[in-house]
Design a protein around this motif. Structure first.
Motif, PDB file in Angstrom:
ATOM      1  N   ALA A   1     -27.988  13.655  48.608  1.00 43.19           N
ATOM      2  CA  ALA A   1     -28.455  12.274  48.465  1.00 43.19           C
ATOM      3  C   ALA A   1     -29.887  12.296  47.970  1.00 43.19           C
ATOM      4  CB  ALA A   1     -28.374  11.562  49.805  1.00 43.19           C
TER       5      ALA A   1
ATOM      6  N   HIS B   1     -28.843  10.655  63.588  1.00 39.91           N
ATOM      7  CA  HIS B   1     -28.568   9.229  63.326  1.00 39.91           C
ATOM      8  C   HIS B   1     -28.829   8.412  64.591  1.00 39.91           C
ATOM      9  CE1 HIS B   1     -26.846   9.578  59.340  1.00 39.91           C
ATOM     10  NE2 HIS B   1     -26.065  10.556  59.731  1.00 39.91           N
TER      11      HIS B   1
ATOM     12  N   SER C   1     -20.227  19.262  56.111  1.00 36.74           N
ATOM     13  CA  SER C   1     -19.286  18.255  56.614  1.00 36.74           C
ATOM     14  C   SER C   1     -18.829  17.365  55.454  1.00 36.74           C
ATOM     15  CB  SER C   1     -19.907  17.423  57.733  1.00 36.74           C
ATOM     16  OG  SER C   1     -21.086  16.833  57.283  1.00 36.74           O
TER      17      SER C   1
ATOM     18  N   SER D   1     -27.205   4.358  50.071  1.00 35.62           N
ATOM     19  CA  SER D   1     -27.661   5.684  49.639  1.00 35.62           C
ATOM     20  C   SER D   1     -27.037   6.007  48.289  1.00 35.62           C
ATOM     21  CB  SER D   1     -27.250   6.736  50.668  1.00 35.62           C
ATOM     22  OG  SER D   1     -25.843   6.702  50.874  1.00 35.62           O
TER      23      SER D   1
ATOM     24  N   LYS E   1     -31.577   8.560  50.863  1.00 35.65           N
ATOM     25  CA  LYS E   1     -30.894   9.143  52.021  1.00 35.65           C
ATOM     26  C   LYS E   1     -30.292   8.094  52.938  1.00 35.65           C
ATOM     27  CE  LYS E   1     -32.838  13.219  51.031  1.00 35.65           C
ATOM     28  NZ  LYS E   1     -32.049  14.357  50.494  1.00 35.65           N
ATOM     29  N   TYR E   2     -29.139   8.448  53.453  1.00 36.21           N
ATOM     30  CA  TYR E   2     -28.511   7.691  54.541  1.00 36.21           C
ATOM     31  C   TYR E   2     -28.974   8.331  55.840  1.00 36.21           C
ATOM     32  CZ  TYR E   2     -24.466   7.971  57.819  1.00 36.21           C
ATOM     33  OH  TYR E   2     -23.658   8.044  58.910  1.00 36.21           O
ATOM     34  N   TRP E   3     -29.663   7.564  56.659  1.00 31.89           N
ATOM     35  CA  TRP E   3     -30.136   8.111  57.939  1.00 31.89           C
ATOM     36  C   TRP E   3     -30.213   6.949  58.916  1.00 31.89           C
ATOM     37  CZ3 TRP E   3     -29.445  12.700  59.383  1.00 31.89           C
ATOM     38  CH2 TRP E   3     -30.137  13.266  60.450  1.00 31.89           C
TER      39      TRP E   3
ATOM     40  N   SER F   1     -26.602  16.177  62.667  1.00 32.29           N
ATOM     41  CA  SER F   1     -26.841  14.895  62.007  1.00 32.29           C
ATOM     42  C   SER F   1     -26.418  13.740  62.909  1.00 32.29           C
ATOM     43  CB  SER F   1     -26.076  14.811  60.692  1.00 32.29           C
ATOM     44  OG  SER F   1     -26.641  15.671  59.764  1.00 32.29           O
TER      45      SER F   1
ATOM     46  N   SER G   1     -17.368  11.888  58.288  1.00 36.04           N
ATOM     47  CA  SER G   1     -18.807  12.110  58.163  1.00 36.04           C
ATOM     48  C   SER G   1     -19.275  11.179  57.056  1.00 36.04           C
ATOM     49  CB  SER G   1     -19.032  13.572  57.758  1.00 36.04           C
ATOM     50  OG  SER G   1     -20.296  13.730  57.172  1.00 36.04           O
ATOM     51  N   GLY G   2     -20.212  10.307  57.380  1.00 33.85           N
ATOM     52  CA  GLY G   2     -20.599   9.264  56.427  1.00 33.85           C
ATOM     53  C   GLY G   2     -20.787   9.774  55.006  1.00 33.85           C
ATOM     54  N   SER G   3     -21.644  10.792  54.866  1.00 37.89           N
ATOM     55  CA  SER G   3     -21.990  11.249  53.518  1.00 37.89           C
ATOM     56  C   SER G   3     -20.781  11.824  52.775  1.00 37.89           C
ATOM     57  CB  SER G   3     -23.108  12.292  53.588  1.00 37.89           C
ATOM     58  OG  SER G   3     -22.706  13.373  54.395  1.00 37.89           O
TER      59      SER G   3
ATOM     60  N   ARG H   1     -19.108  10.109  49.714  1.00 32.84           N
ATOM     61  CA  ARG H   1     -19.640  10.198  48.347  1.00 32.84           C
ATOM     62  C   ARG H   1     -19.122  11.424  47.602  1.00 32.84           C
ATOM     63  NH1 ARG H   1     -25.139   9.338  51.032  1.00 32.84           N
ATOM     64  NH2 ARG H   1     -24.976  11.600  50.850  1.00 32.84           N
TER      65      ARG H   1
ATOM     66  N   ASP I   1     -32.115  18.232  52.403  1.00 30.79           N
ATOM     67  CA  ASP I   1     -31.111  17.523  53.174  1.00 30.79           C
ATOM     68  C   ASP I   1     -31.523  17.671  54.640  1.00 30.79           C
ATOM     69  OD1 ASP I   1     -28.805  16.056  53.437  1.00 30.79           O
ATOM     70  OD2 ASP I   1     -27.788  17.219  51.887  1.00 30.79           O
ATOM     71  N   ALA I   2     -30.604  17.437  55.574  1.00 32.89           N
ATOM     72  CA  ALA I   2     -30.977  17.581  56.981  1.00 32.89           C
ATOM     73  C   ALA I   2     -30.971  19.062  57.344  1.00 32.89           C
ATOM     74  CB  ALA I   2     -30.010  16.799  57.852  1.00 32.89           C
TER      75      ALA I   2
ATOM     76  N   LEU J   1     -37.217  11.471  55.259  1.00 33.15           N
ATOM     77  CA  LEU J   1     -36.130  11.882  56.151  1.00 33.15           C
ATOM     78  C   LEU J   1     -36.664  12.813  57.247  1.00 33.15           C
ATOM     79  CD1 LEU J   1     -33.020  12.253  56.778  1.00 33.15           C
ATOM     80  CD2 LEU J   1     -33.088  14.177  55.175  1.00 33.15           C
TER      81      LEU J   1
HETATM   82  O1  PMV Z   1     -22.928  12.437  56.811  1.00 36.93           O
HETATM   83  P1  PMV Z   1     -23.789  12.846  57.939  1.00 36.93           P
HETATM   84  O2  PMV Z   1     -23.518  12.072  59.174  1.00 36.93           O
HETATM   85  O3  PMV Z   1     -23.740  14.332  58.152  1.00 36.93           O
HETATM   86  O4  PMV Z   1     -25.306  12.479  57.556  1.00 36.93           O
HETATM   87  C1  PMV Z   1     -26.003  13.193  56.597  1.00 36.93           C
HETATM   88  C2  PMV Z   1     -27.192  12.452  56.143  1.00 36.93           C
HETATM   89  C3  PMV Z   1     -28.045  13.178  55.134  1.00 36.93           C
HETATM   90  O5  PMV Z   1     -27.373  14.285  54.576  1.00 36.93           O
HETATM   91  C4  PMV Z   1     -29.329  13.698  55.762  1.00 36.93           C
HETATM   92  C5  PMV Z   1     -28.453  12.215  54.027  1.00 36.93           C
HETATM   93  C6  PMV Z   1     -27.339  11.778  53.131  1.00 36.93           C
HETATM   94  O6  PMV Z   1     -27.337  10.615  52.725  1.00 36.93           O
HETATM   95  O7  PMV Z   1     -26.476  12.601  52.786  1.00 36.93           O
END
Ligand code: PMV
Length: 368
Positions: A35, A231, A130, A52, A38-40, A227, A170-172, A175, A318-319, A277
C-alpha cells in the motif's frame, strides 16, 4: 451491509459421491501488495477507517493448492502444509477464515480441505503474507464454487467475490486479487470505490505501471506485534481521527500523481505514509517499534542517493522492518549497482527481492 448470502450454494451429493471418492483441487499463485496510502485502523466486520491504494507485487507471492474432499465426520476440516510441513496454527487460522466466509460459500460445510502453501519470501516479516495467502485461498474457493455451481458468470463477478472474501480474512488481501494498482475503501473520489472489496484503478501513467520495488530484507524475524493488534491499538490512538482524514485527503492527490506520472509528489506521499504508519505504532498506548537499525540506515542511504543522483528513488515500509525501494524501471540497471554496493550488506543474510508492479494472481488449471 452484507452483499453475499448464497444459501443456494449447497452441494447435492448423490450416494456414489458419499463414498468419499470425490475430490478435486484448485491452484493459484497470488501476489502480495504494497500500500502507498496505508490502511491502518478498522471497525465492524473488516471495514477500513480510511481508503487505501496499493501496487500489486509480482515476485513476492504465495503458491497455494487447495484440495477438497467430501467431508468425513470427525476428521480435520483443514490440514495445512506450509513449505511441505504440516502447520496446525495456519490450519486453525484457515478454519476461522472459512467460518467467516461460510455464508458466501455454504458448500464449505460439506467439504474438507488439504492445503499446500509456500511463500516466495520470509513469513511474518512484514511483507504482506496474509494478503497473498488469504487471497489465494479466496480465489480457490471461488473456483470451487464455479466447479460445482457455475454461478460467477463474469470475471467481474468472480474477482469481486474473491476480493470480498479475501477482505474478511485480512483487509489488505482484498487488493491482491487484481493486478496493477488497486483501491479499497469508500471515498468521495469515485462512486465505485467500496469498503467491501478492492477496485482496480486503470488510469495510471506508464511510468507507474511498471514501477520497480526492490524489497530489502532488514530482518526476517517474526514481527513482535501482529497487524490485528496494531489495528486495534488505533482505537485509542490520540492521532487516529486526524490520520484517517489525512489518508482521505491524500487519496485524490496520489491518484493524480499516478495518472500524471508525477514522481516527486508520489515519492513525498509514499515516504510520509510509511513513516506515519510507523509513527502511529510508536505513538499508540502500548507503544512498539517494528523498524530495525538497518531499516533506518537504508532510509538514510536511499535519501542520500536521491540527493546525489537526482534519481526518483523513494522508500516505503509495510508493517515490518523491511524497506521497499520504489523507482522507475528505466533506472533499474543503475539502481541495482547501488543495491549491490551499498544496500546488500545491510540486508539480513544479504537478502533482497527485485520486485515490480505485477499482473495479479495466476490460475493453474487442473492438469488431468
Ligand atoms: O491486512 P492487514 O490486517 O494485515 O493490515 C495490513 C495493513 C498494512 O499492510 C500495514 C497497510 C496496508 O494497507 O496494506
Amino acid at each position: 451491509m452484507e452483499m453475499y448470502n448464497n444459501e443456494k450454494l449447497v452441494i447435492d451429493w448423490d450416494d456414489d459421491d458419499k463414498n468419499y471418492n470425490i475430490n478435486g483441487y484448485e491452484k493459484w499463485v497470488s501476489p502480495s501488495n504494497l500500500a502507498i496510502i496505508k490502511y491502518w485502523g478498522k471497525e465492524g466486520n473488516q471495514i477500513p477507517k480510511n481508503p487505501s491504494i496499493s501496487m500489486t507485487l509480482s515476485e513476492a507471492n504465495t503458491t497455494t493448492t487447495m484440495e477438497w474432499y467430501y467431508r468425513v465426520p470427525d476428521e480435520e476440516t483443514v490440514t495445512f502444509f506450509y513449505n511441505e510441513k504440516e502447520n496446525k496454527a495456519f490450519a486453525d487460522r484457515i478454519v476461522k477464515f472459512l467460518g467467516k466466509v461460510e455464508h458466501m460459500f455454504p458448500f464449505i460445510d460439506d467439504l474438507q480441505f488439504v492445503i499446500h502453501s509456500k511463500n516466495s519470501f520470509p513469513h511474518g516479516a512484514g511483507i504482506a503474507s496474509s494478503a497473498s495467502g488469504l487471497s489465494a485461498i479466496a480465489l480457490c474457493l471461488c473456483k470451487i464454487e464455479q466447479y460445482f455451481f457455475d454461478t460467477l458468470e463474469s470475471d467481474e463477478d468472480f474477482y469481486r467475490k474473491a476480493s470480498y472474501a479475501s477482505r474478511l480474512g485480512s483487509g489488505s488481501a482484498c487488493r491482491s486479487v487484481y493486478g496493477g494498482w488497486v483501491e479499497w475503501g469508500k471515498s468521495d473520489v469515485r462512486e465505485d470505490f467500496s469498503d467491501l472489496y478492492g477496485t482496480p484503478v486503470s488510469e495510471i501513467h506508464p511510468t507507474f505501471r511498471d514501477m520497480k520495488d526492490t524489497i530489502l530484507i532488514a530482518s526476517n524475524k517474526e514481527k513482535s506485534v501482529s497487524s490485528t493488534a496494531g489495528h486495534k491499538l488505533m482505537e485509542n490512538n490520540d492521532y487516529a481521527e486526524i490520520r484517517y482524514q489525512q489518508a482521505k485527503n491524500r487519496l485524490p492527490e496520489l491518484m493524480k500523481a499516478l495518472q500524471d506520472g508525477d514522481w516527486a509528489t508520489f515519492g513525498k506521499i509514499a515516504e510520509n505514509e510509511a513513516l506515519t504508519l510507523h509513527a502511529l505504532m510508536m505513538s499508540s498506548e502500548d507503544s512498539y517499534i517494528l523498524m530495525e537499525p538497518a531499516s533506518l540506515q537504508m532510509i538514510e542511504l536511499i535519501r542520500q542517493y536521491r540527493k546525489e543522483t537526482g534519481h526518483h528513488v523513494y522508500f516505503s515500509l509495510d508493517a515490518g522492518p523491511n524497506i521497499h525501494m520504489l523507482y522507475p524501471a528505466d533506472i533499474d540497471t543503475e539502481v541495482r549497482k547501488f543495491v549491490n554496493s551499498k544496500l546488500k550488506k545491510l540486508c539480513q543474510g544479504g537478502k533482497f527481492i527485485y520486485d515490480h508492479v505485477g499482473y495479479g494472481p495466476e490460475y493453474y488449471p487442473n492438469e488431468d
